[in-house]
Design a protein around this motif. Structure first.
Motif, PDB file in Angstrom:
ATOM      1  N   ASP A 253       0.984  -0.898   0.196  1.00 20.82           N
ATOM      2  CA  ASP A 253      -0.049   0.309  -0.120  1.00 20.82           C
ATOM      3  C   ASP A 253       0.694   1.170   0.007  1.00 20.82           C
ATOM      4  O   ASP A 253       0.634   2.296  -0.992  1.00 20.82           O
ATOM      5  CB  ASP A 253      -0.859  -0.099   1.462  1.00 20.82           C
ATOM      6  CG  ASP A 253      -2.428  -1.254   1.236  1.00 20.82           C
ATOM      7  OD1 ASP A 253      -2.436  -1.636   0.517  1.00 20.82           O
ATOM      8  OD2 ASP A 253      -2.219  -1.312   2.169  1.00 20.82           O
ATOM      9  N   GLN A 386      -1.487  -5.839  10.935  1.00 19.37           N
ATOM     10  CA  GLN A 386      -1.234  -4.487  11.797  1.00 19.37           C
ATOM     11  C   GLN A 386      -1.075  -4.677  12.952  1.00 19.37           C
ATOM     12  O   GLN A 386      -1.510  -5.313  13.376  1.00 19.37           O
ATOM     13  CB  GLN A 386      -2.815  -4.006  11.203  1.00 19.37           C
ATOM     14  CG  GLN A 386      -4.410  -4.638  10.116  1.00 19.37           C
ATOM     15  CD  GLN A 386      -4.764  -3.936  10.197  1.00 19.37           C
ATOM     16  OE1 GLN A 386      -5.549  -2.895  10.346  1.00 19.37           O
ATOM     17  NE2 GLN A 386      -5.674  -4.536  10.000  1.00 19.37           N
ATOM     18  N   LYS A 450     -13.977 -12.832  10.958  1.00 13.28           N
ATOM     19  CA  LYS A 450     -15.266 -12.407   9.618  1.00 13.28           C
ATOM     20  C   LYS A 450     -15.675 -13.156   9.409  1.00 13.28           C
ATOM     21  O   LYS A 450     -15.210 -14.553   8.830  1.00 13.28           O
ATOM     22  CB  LYS A 450     -13.726 -11.329   8.646  1.00 13.28           C
ATOM     23  CG  LYS A 450     -13.671 -10.395   9.078  1.00 13.28           C
ATOM     24  CD  LYS A 450     -12.955  -9.458   7.938  1.00 13.28           C
ATOM     25  CE  LYS A 450     -12.323 -10.039   6.725  1.00 13.28           C
ATOM     26  NZ  LYS A 450     -11.344  -9.208   6.405  1.00 13.28           N
ATOM     27  N   HIS A 484      -4.606  -2.991   2.675  1.00 14.77           N
ATOM     28  CA  HIS A 484      -5.796  -2.291   2.968  1.00 14.77           C
ATOM     29  C   HIS A 484      -5.811  -2.184   0.918  1.00 14.77           C
ATOM     30  O   HIS A 484      -7.104  -1.883   0.959  1.00 14.77           O
ATOM     31  CB  HIS A 484      -5.612  -0.657   3.477  1.00 14.77           C
ATOM     32  CG  HIS A 484      -5.966  -1.526   4.839  1.00 14.77           C
ATOM     33  ND1 HIS A 484      -6.035  -1.175   6.157  1.00 14.77           N
ATOM     34  CD2 HIS A 484      -5.804  -1.871   5.341  1.00 14.77           C
ATOM     35  CE1 HIS A 484      -6.287  -0.546   7.467  1.00 14.77           C
ATOM     36  NE2 HIS A 484      -5.422  -2.160   6.539  1.00 14.77           N
ATOM     37  N   LYS A 485      -4.962  -2.108   0.059  1.00 20.84           N
ATOM     38  CA  LYS A 485      -5.411  -2.154  -1.571  1.00 20.84           C
ATOM     39  C   LYS A 485      -5.669  -3.346  -1.931  1.00 20.84           C
ATOM     40  O   LYS A 485      -6.002  -3.061  -3.222  1.00 20.84           O
ATOM     41  CB  LYS A 485      -4.554  -1.408  -2.187  1.00 20.84           C
ATOM     42  CG  LYS A 485      -4.777   0.219  -3.467  1.00 20.84           C
ATOM     43  CD  LYS A 485      -4.018   0.786  -3.803  1.00 20.84           C
ATOM     44  CE  LYS A 485      -4.765   1.010  -5.019  1.00 20.84           C
ATOM     45  NZ  LYS A 485      -3.700   2.328  -5.989  1.00 20.84           N
ATOM     46  N   SER A 498      -8.909 -10.977   0.485  1.00 22.43           N
ATOM     47  CA  SER A 498      -9.347  -9.409   0.672  1.00 22.43           C
ATOM     48  C   SER A 498      -9.159  -8.675   1.621  1.00 22.43           C
ATOM     49  O   SER A 498      -7.878  -9.257   1.979  1.00 22.43           O
ATOM     50  CB  SER A 498     -11.070  -9.999   1.628  1.00 22.43           C
ATOM     51  OG  SER A 498     -10.739 -10.748   2.795  1.00 22.43           O
ATOM     52  N   VAL A 499      -9.794  -7.622   1.207  1.00 27.19           N
ATOM     53  CA  VAL A 499      -8.224  -6.227   2.075  1.00 27.19           C
ATOM     54  C   VAL A 499      -9.115  -6.280   3.545  1.00 27.19           C
ATOM     55  O   VAL A 499      -9.562  -6.562   4.364  1.00 27.19           O
ATOM     56  CB  VAL A 499      -8.057  -5.186   1.246  1.00 27.19           C
ATOM     57  CG1 VAL A 499      -7.882  -5.447  -0.365  1.00 27.19           C
ATOM     58  CG2 VAL A 499      -9.852  -4.484   1.446  1.00 27.19           C
ATOM     59  N   GLY A 500      -7.534  -5.780   4.251  1.00 28.84           N
ATOM     60  CA  GLY A 500      -8.060  -5.381   5.401  1.00 28.84           C
ATOM     61  C   GLY A 500      -8.476  -3.685   5.307  1.00 28.84           C
ATOM     62  O   GLY A 500      -8.648  -3.125   4.546  1.00 28.84           O
ATOM     63  N   SER A 501      -9.441  -3.593   6.580  1.00 26.77           N
ATOM     64  CA  SER A 501      -9.377  -1.856   7.075  1.00 26.77           C
ATOM     65  C   SER A 501      -9.043  -1.506   7.793  1.00 26.77           C
ATOM     66  O   SER A 501      -8.736  -1.987   9.289  1.00 26.77           O
ATOM     67  CB  SER A 501     -10.894  -2.306   7.054  1.00 26.77           C
ATOM     68  OG  SER A 501     -11.366  -2.728   7.531  1.00 26.77           O
ATOM     69  N   SER A 503     -11.187   1.571  11.179  1.00 22.76           N
ATOM     70  CA  SER A 503     -11.925   2.716  11.077  1.00 22.76           C
ATOM     71  C   SER A 503     -11.837   3.159  12.841  1.00 22.76           C
ATOM     72  O   SER A 503     -11.504   1.874  14.166  1.00 22.76           O
ATOM     73  CB  SER A 503     -12.928   2.238  11.136  1.00 22.76           C
ATOM     74  OG  SER A 503     -13.997   1.564  11.409  1.00 22.76           O
ATOM     75  N   LYS A 514     -12.992   6.007   8.268  1.00 23.77           N
ATOM     76  CA  LYS A 514     -11.885   5.017   7.980  1.00 23.77           C
ATOM     77  C   LYS A 514     -10.519   5.914   7.758  1.00 23.77           C
ATOM     78  O   LYS A 514     -10.561   6.939   7.137  1.00 23.77           O
ATOM     79  CB  LYS A 514     -13.273   5.024   5.952  1.00 23.77           C
ATOM     80  CG  LYS A 514     -11.554   3.655   6.181  1.00 23.77           C
ATOM     81  CD  LYS A 514     -12.161   3.348   4.119  1.00 23.77           C
ATOM     82  CE  LYS A 514     -11.121   2.458   3.455  1.00 23.77           C
ATOM     83  NZ  LYS A 514     -11.919   2.115   2.916  1.00 23.77           N
ATOM     84  N   SER A 517      -3.811   2.956   6.128  1.00 18.27           N
ATOM     85  CA  SER A 517      -3.283   1.517   6.778  1.00 18.27           C
ATOM     86  C   SER A 517      -2.008   1.502   7.364  1.00 18.27           C
ATOM     87  O   SER A 517      -1.831   1.030   8.615  1.00 18.27           O
ATOM     88  CB  SER A 517      -2.363   0.960   5.601  1.00 18.27           C
ATOM     89  OG  SER A 517      -1.561   0.777   4.711  1.00 18.27           O
TER      90      SER A 517
END
Length: 592
Positions: A253, A386, A450, A484-485, A498-501, A503, A514, A517
């Motif tokens: 990212d 993360q 998740k 995240h991307k 899938s990407v992370g996030s 917030s 939001k 990263s």
């Protein structure tokens, strides 16, 4: 210094000596974990212990600690010796040397090493070393991760370049006074450092006992036999690969919120070159270093360990070859090329403190390149991690806590990806909720896998976790993360992960904010809550070939929706939550 020549030695004696050496490292590790004050060492086991011989070869390592701590230890010793030679200094019995220079073997600044020279009959015979991640190192903001806005090495915290904190057994009190005066949580950090020294002293004592029992020449000979055997195993594994070049690219990212294109969408290029029993890992084509942001990686201490560990894991799988300790013989057949001034070989004083996620991309991209020749020995793309630094003040004292939010593995041949685990070269453990809440003004509101989000494949991708943490007092936090991307890659027909996030839900606000990263220190108020969602690994193989009963199991476990079972896997699940095998076969044939 007298050089002892190795002698011929029988295999039983070799195994006895090597078993004794391994036990030393294990004892060092257990006692360091028990003596440590911080959860990052005590619970997450983000530390390393090893013995190194006089030639700089690693003899053994603490097997239950992270490879990213134990693996770099020969580099620490090499860097220490280089600096001492430049200073015209030497080792004495009773010396304890502190070292954390990323440009002299250390993985990054917070991973402080303590090295004690081992003497036998007044001769230097090796080194006992411990490394560990420390929760504050005097950087610009609290915590020793999430310093993602450091502009150079000096902004990342205190630098210790081969500093004798004990000389000939005498404590240098001024160094320790300086430490206490420049670290936000001095009792915690200095306590951990003293635990490291005590564990390293145990290593010295045990190493000398082994030499006294077996003789120095026997220990040297047994060690050389180990190196040669390990080298032969790696060379034999490389020989099984067809000669040629195999390339792949991966992306970081970087700083997604930056206006500077040179700081985001950062490329890691890997070409594996196989020639007989030799292998070259060429990183030419990797993007230039980011001169004023710390996502750069030390070549020695981070990049090399990511490469060595990945190759060992793939080519010398422990289920086939058994368990054996990491040692310097394993790396002899491997050459690394990393052009200077790139992300994988920066020049001083480019900052490196946030190299953790970058190194995972190096390992993941290397695995992607090897997938072309050993498809049954790799996983699909791996979800990154993360790392969060939580901090605050109670009265006049800081508290600091570091949390490693795990990623996930991609699917593997014959196996689904591992859910919510630390990835590749790090291998740290998550911290129990009870430990977090009993030590810090934090509450873990949610911690689970998740829902409805795993990459389809014959063997599905691993599932990332989701965690929500509330602040029970005013404080701050910072984050170093990635993924995240760019989603983890699917393999052999499997879908991407899938990407992370990240917030934050501020107290009283109607909607969460939001965040990118990589987040510099951000002040929060009591009641604010952050949410972290880990990436999901890539899928492996054609999803329409997945066992319908496994698809049903995933649905019942809440990993996929019923409509996704039909769409992605061609599996029809009826209203009774059972597989309709006839309609499933029809669906799959029609889509085939």
């Amino acid at each position: 210094m007298t050089q002892v020549k190795s002698k011929k030695i029988d295999p039983i004696t070799v195994q006895v000596v090597l078993g004794a050496l391994d036990n030393v490292a294990v004892e060092m590790g257990h006692k360091l974990a028990r003596m440590a004050y911080s959860s990052i060492i005590r619970e997450s086991e983000d530390f390393g212990c090893a013995l190194v011989d006089i030639r700089g070869q690693q003899l053994c390592e603490s097997s239950h600690s992270t490879p990213l701590q134990s693996g770099p230890i020969p580099g620490y010793v090499k860097g220490i010796r280089q600096i001492m030679e430049e200073r015209d200094d030497t080792f004495y019995p009773g010396d304890v040397i502190m070292h954390n220079s990323p440009y002299h073997g250390a993985s990054h600044g917070p991973d402080v090493g303590f090295c004690i020279p081992v003497f036998y009959k007044d001769e230097l015979v090796g080194f006992s070393v411990t490394t560990a991640h420390h929760l504050d190192i005097g950087a610009s903001t609290p915590g020793s991760c999430g310093i993602v806005d450091a502009v150079d090495a000096y902004a990342e915290g205190l630098q210790f370049k081969s500093i004798k904190v004990y000389e000939k057994g005498v404590k240098n009190r001024y160094i320790w006074d300086m430490l206490k005066d420049n670290i936000r949580a001095p009792k915690l950090v200095v306590g951990d450092m003293e635990a490291q020294i005590a564990a390293a002293k145990i290593g010295v004592q045990r190493y000398v006992e082994i030499i006294e029992k077996f003789g120095l020449d026997t220990v040297i000979s047994a060690s050389e036999e180990l190196m040669n055997y390990s080298e032969k195993m790696m060379r034999d594994a490389i020989m099984k690969l067809p000669d040629g070049e195999y390339s792949a690219e991966g992306f970081l990212d970087g700083y997604l919120d930056s206006n500077d294109p040179a700081k985001k969408d950062l490329k890691i290029a890997v070409t594996v070159k196989v020639s007989g029993s030799d292998m070259t890992v060429d990183l030419t084509g990797t993007d230039p270093q980011v001169t004023d942001r710390p996502v750069n990686m030390p070549l020695m201490g981070t990049v090399d360990i990511a490469i060595y560990l990945t190759l060992r894991s793939i080519l010398l799988d422990s289920t086939i070859y058994g368990s054996f300790s990491q040692n310097s013989g394993l790396i002899r057949p491997i050459n690394i090329i990393a052009p200077e001034g790139t992300l994988c070989n920066p020049t001083f004083p480019a900052p490196t403190i946030a190299r953790f996620n970058s190194g995972n991309i190096v390992a993941d991209t290397l695995m992607k390149a090897l997938a072309q020749v050993v498809p049954h020995q790799v996983s699909a793309g791996v979800g990154n991690l993360q790392v969060v630094a939580f901090s605050g003040k109670k009265d006049d004292n800081y508290w600091v806590y570091m949390d490693i939010m795990e990623g996930s593995y991609g699917g593997r041949f014959g196996k689904d990806g591992m859910d919510s685990v630390d990835t590749l070269y790090a291998n740290t453990r998550n911290n129990p909720i009870e430990d977090i809440e009993s030590h810090y003004p934090l509450r873990v509101e949610r911690y689970e896998l998740k829902d409805n989000e795993c990459a389809p494949g014959k063997w599905r991708g691993g599932i990332g976790s989701i965690r929500e943490i509330s602040f029970l007092d005013d404080g701050s936090f910072s984050v170093e993360a990635d993924g995240h991307k760019f989603a983890p890659w699917g393999f052999d027909g499997g879908k991407t992960g899938s990407v992370g996030s990240l917030s934050i839900q501020e107290r009283g606000a109607s909607e969460p904010i939001k965040l990118p990263s990589k987040l510099p220190n951000r002040v929060v108020k009591t009641g604010d809550r952050i949410q972290l969602a880990g990436p999901g690994g890539g899928g492996y193989g054609n999803a329409f070939e997945r066992d319908p009963d496994k698809v049903l199991s995933d649905y019942l476990d809440g990993f996929i929706l019923k409509e996704k079972a039909l769409q992605d896997y061609g599996v029809v699940i009826n209203d009774g939550d059972e597989v309709d095998y006839e309609r499933t076969t029809e669906r799959r044939n029609s889509k085939g």
